[in-house]
Write an enzyme that holds these catalytic residues in place. Sequence first.
Site, short mmCIF file in Angstrom:
data_model
loop_
_atom_site.label_atom_id
_atom_site.label_comp_id
_atom_site.label_asym_id
_atom_site.label_seq_id
_atom_site.Cartn_x
_atom_site.Cartn_y
_atom_site.Cartn_z
N ARG A 1 0.82 -1.22 0.00
CA ARG A 1 0.00 0.00 0.00
C ARG A 1 0.84 1.26 0.00
O ARG A 1 0.39 2.32 -0.46
CB ARG A 1 -1.01 -0.05 1.15
CG ARG A 1 -2.09 -1.10 0.92
CD ARG A 1 -3.08 -1.15 2.07
NE ARG A 1 -2.52 -1.67 3.28
CZ ARG A 1 -2.50 -2.96 3.63
NH1 ARG A 1 -3.06 -3.85 2.84
NH2 ARG A 1 -1.94 -3.36 4.75
N GLU B 1 4.85 -11.43 15.10
CA GLU B 1 4.35 -12.06 16.33
C GLU B 1 4.89 -13.50 16.45
O GLU B 1 5.36 -13.92 17.49
CB GLU B 1 2.83 -12.05 16.28
CG GLU B 1 2.20 -12.15 17.64
CD GLU B 1 0.69 -12.04 17.53
OE1 GLU B 1 0.18 -11.68 16.46
OE2 GLU B 1 0.04 -12.35 18.53
P1 AMP Z 1 3.96 -3.20 11.69
O1 AMP Z 1 5.24 -3.77 11.13
O2 AMP Z 1 3.46 -3.98 12.86
O3 AMP Z 1 4.10 -1.71 11.98
O4 AMP Z 1 2.84 -3.38 10.58
C1 AMP Z 1 2.77 -2.49 9.54
C2 AMP Z 1 2.33 -3.14 8.25
O5 AMP Z 1 1.25 -4.03 8.45
C3 AMP Z 1 1.85 -2.08 7.28
O6 AMP Z 1 2.31 -2.40 5.98
C4 AMP Z 1 0.33 -2.11 7.38
O7 AMP Z 1 -0.24 -1.96 6.12
C5 AMP Z 1 0.01 -3.50 7.98
N1 AMP Z 1 -0.89 -3.43 9.14
C6 AMP Z 1 -0.60 -3.79 10.42
N2 AMP Z 1 -1.65 -3.64 11.24
C7 AMP Z 1 -2.65 -3.14 10.48
C8 AMP Z 1 -4.01 -2.73 10.75
N3 AMP Z 1 -4.55 -2.80 11.97
N4 AMP Z 1 -4.73 -2.24 9.72
C9 AMP Z 1 -4.20 -2.15 8.48
N5 AMP Z 1 -2.93 -2.51 8.16
C10 AMP Z 1 -2.17 -3.01 9.14
#
Ligand code: AMP
Length: 180
Positions: A67, A104
């Site tokens: 995205r 996770e």
């Molecule tokens: P993180 O590495 O945990 O910061 O996760 C970020 C990535 O996961 C991004 O590319 C987001 O598009 C996706 N992502 C994680 N959690 C969500 C959520 N609650 N809603 C939408 N996209 C998420």
Amino acid sequence: MSTLTKEEREIIESSIRDIPDFPKPGIIFKDITTLLNNPKAFQALMNHLTKRYESYNLDYVAGIDARGFIFGSILADRLGIGFVPIRKKGKLPYTTVSEKYSLEYGFDEVEVHIDAFAKEEARVLLIDDLIATGGTAKAASSLIGKVGATCVEACFIAELDFLKGRDGIEAEVYSVLHFD
Ligand code: AMP
């Protein structure tokens, strides 16, 4: 520097849809497809980002798979600079540099082409739709450093504040919207 009006912020925020229990129970997924198909919201967002970053003297916008490619490539075009994709492992065809990060359960890995930032000492804006734990963005910003460029700022359309993802990122962090 650009600030959103209250009305613009509301238009953008209300265009993002919450999908409970996707992709697994307990997660509220922030669905930005309803922002993308809403021209008023999408334009307000891209106008805001363009105004914010036109004074940053950037050389590239780097978008995170997938995205981040949408927002990042439009922004790069509007700023008249190049776009660089940071992709999940195994998708880029030329020589890559990679960075692992923990999920996770287990690991994931992002990659960039070794010669993606062709300009010396390139100033790079990293962009993605959302920051949750910050693992993906942290790995992506350290990749930018590994190939000799500087991540000036990491930008997100939405930040899940309670996960404190920004704390692990060395670059400045800017999020358009914040969710508790
Ligand atoms: P993180 O590495 O945990 O910061 O996760 C970020 C990535 O996961 C991004 O590319 C987001 O598009 C996706 N992502 C994680 N959690 C969500 C959520 N609650 N809603 C939408 N996209 C998420």
